[in-house]
Design a protein around this motif. Sequence first.
Motif, PDB file in Angstrom:
ATOM      1  N   GLU A   1       0.824  -1.222   0.000  1.00  0.00           N
ATOM      2  CA  GLU A   1       0.000   0.000   0.000  1.00  0.00           C
ATOM      3  C   GLU A   1       0.852   1.264   0.000  1.00  0.00           C
ATOM      4  O   GLU A   1       0.524   2.249  -0.664  1.00  0.00           O
ATOM      5  N   TYR A   2       1.965   1.243   0.734  1.00  0.00           N
ATOM      6  CA  TYR A   2       2.780   2.448   0.871  1.00  0.00           C
ATOM      7  C   TYR A   2       3.942   2.512  -0.129  1.00  0.00           C
ATOM      8  O   TYR A   2       4.769   3.422  -0.046  1.00  0.00           O
ATOM      9  N   SER A   3       4.022   1.556  -1.049  1.00  0.00           N
ATOM     10  CA  SER A   3       5.102   1.562  -2.043  1.00  0.00           C
ATOM     11  C   SER A   3       4.628   2.192  -3.350  1.00  0.00           C
ATOM     12  O   SER A   3       3.482   1.986  -3.753  1.00  0.00           O
ATOM     13  N   PRO A   4       5.500   2.930  -4.038  1.00  0.00           N
ATOM     14  CA  PRO A   4       5.150   3.431  -5.374  1.00  0.00           C
ATOM     15  C   PRO A   4       4.804   2.262  -6.293  1.00  0.00           C
ATOM     16  O   PRO A   4       5.398   1.184  -6.191  1.00  0.00           O
ATOM     17  N   LYS A   5       3.850   2.469  -7.161  1.00  0.00           N
ATOM     18  CA  LYS A   5       3.343   1.393  -8.017  1.00  0.00           C
ATOM     19  C   LYS A   5       4.448   0.729  -8.838  1.00  0.00           C
ATOM     20  O   LYS A   5       4.435  -0.474  -9.056  1.00  0.00           O
ATOM     21  N   SER A   6       5.434   1.521  -9.276  1.00  0.00           N
ATOM     22  CA  SER A   6       6.470   0.993 -10.162  1.00  0.00           C
ATOM     23  C   SER A   6       7.467   0.069  -9.464  1.00  0.00           C
ATOM     24  O   SER A   6       8.210  -0.661 -10.121  1.00  0.00           O
TER      25      SER A   6
ATOM     26  N   LYS B   1       6.546  -1.854  -6.407  1.00  0.00           N
ATOM     27  CA  LYS B   1       5.847  -2.592  -5.347  1.00  0.00           C
ATOM     28  C   LYS B   1       6.493  -3.949  -5.079  1.00  0.00           C
ATOM     29  O   LYS B   1       6.708  -4.346  -3.934  1.00  0.00           O
ATOM     30  N   ASN B   2       6.783  -4.708  -6.143  1.00  0.00           N
ATOM     31  CA  ASN B   2       7.317  -6.065  -5.977  1.00  0.00           C
ATOM     32  C   ASN B   2       8.679  -6.063  -5.303  1.00  0.00           C
ATOM     33  O   ASN B   2       8.939  -6.872  -4.412  1.00  0.00           O
ATOM     34  N   ILE B   3       9.552  -5.150  -5.738  1.00  0.00           N
ATOM     35  CA  ILE B   3      10.889  -5.136  -5.138  1.00  0.00           C
ATOM     36  C   ILE B   3      10.820  -4.670  -3.680  1.00  0.00           C
ATOM     37  O   ILE B   3      11.566  -5.159  -2.829  1.00  0.00           O
ATOM     38  N   MET B   4       9.888  -3.760  -3.347  1.00  0.00           N
ATOM     39  CA  MET B   4       9.759  -3.309  -1.961  1.00  0.00           C
ATOM     40  C   MET B   4       9.269  -4.434  -1.054  1.00  0.00           C
ATOM     41  O   MET B   4       9.741  -4.584   0.074  1.00  0.00           O
ATOM     42  N   VAL B   5       8.323  -5.232  -1.557  1.00  0.00           N
ATOM     43  CA  VAL B   5       7.871  -6.397  -0.780  1.00  0.00           C
ATOM     44  C   VAL B   5       9.022  -7.390  -0.635  1.00  0.00           C
ATOM     45  O   VAL B   5       9.212  -7.994   0.418  1.00  0.00           O
ATOM     46  N   GLY B   6       9.816  -7.556  -1.710  1.00  0.00           N
ATOM     47  CA  GLY B   6      10.978  -8.436  -1.642  1.00  0.00           C
ATOM     48  C   GLY B   6      11.994  -7.980  -0.619  1.00  0.00           C
ATOM     49  O   GLY B   6      12.528  -8.779   0.156  1.00  0.00           O
ATOM     50  N   VAL B   7      12.249  -6.676  -0.569  1.00  0.00           N
ATOM     51  CA  VAL B   7      13.180  -6.116   0.417  1.00  0.00           C
ATOM     52  C   VAL B   7      12.640  -6.327   1.831  1.00  0.00           C
ATOM     53  O   VAL B   7      13.371  -6.731   2.746  1.00  0.00           O
ATOM     54  N   MET B   8      11.339  -6.062   2.008  1.00  0.00           N
ATOM     55  CA  MET B   8      10.730  -6.248   3.330  1.00  0.00           C
ATOM     56  C   MET B   8      10.841  -7.711   3.768  1.00  0.00           C
ATOM     57  O   MET B   8      11.232  -8.009   4.903  1.00  0.00           O
TER      58      MET B   8
END
Length: 281
Positions: free
Chosen positions: A35-40, A42-49
Amino acid sequence: MTGFAQGPVDFALYRFTAGLGLGGIPPLLVVLTSEYSPKSIKNIMVGVMFSGYSIGGILVSLLGMKVIPDLGWQWMFFIGAIPLLSIPFLIKYLPESLYYYVEKGEYKKAKAIVKRLDPSYVPHEQDRFKNDLQSVTGVPVVKLFENRLGRTTIMFWIACFMGLLMVYGLGTWLPQLMVEAGYPLNSSFLFLFSLNIGAIIGSICGGWLADRIGSKRVLISLFPFGAICLILLGFKPGSIVLYLLVAVAGAASIGSQNLNNAYISTFYPTYIKSTALGWAL
């Protein structure tokens, strides 16, 4: 409490209770991160998390090499309670979903978050927010089968079942399997270390690729690649190749599952994301 277990019954009870708590966390974290990640990205931010899961696995393998032989297995669980100290920081700094604040009429908190998301926004006392998401009525899990989502939901469930079979199978049994194959205990923990290093690389690189070519293509590539590496492990190659194969297996199992979680969180509408991921897991 697991460290104080006197037998298999109370040990299993403590582990089951821990599972109830830990099992509820990932779906919520994925949805919040998404929800809080830029659309472009999102996947890498979830991966980092989700790489935090693997960093924990690395710490376990390194600690296990020293703690278990010297102090006993119980101390691994005592050390595992230390993260409870982070709870006050989570209470203070971890935001709720913006949609939740709007739904509850907590506009002051919503304004603060919007200000962080868009520094050009100037909050005013009279500002109000409108939640444009569809409200959920009835049984939430039923919503996963409405609007022609049924087949997709079943396919996500199958992918999660098979993925988690690998994740927990490798995470739980890899050291023991390697001990039975004739490797010393410390070397077996290094296999767990390699597995989680691979998982971090797979989560982040897989997320980066998914943001560019799509999650489905990346997943379909990773699953058979990981299967080949796992088959090759059975042939007992040399040490360097063995560690490399375990690392790739980590990328293709834990990394793939993390990517699959991100895929689910972006596929479903926001109002049923947590339900979708929770049921899939």
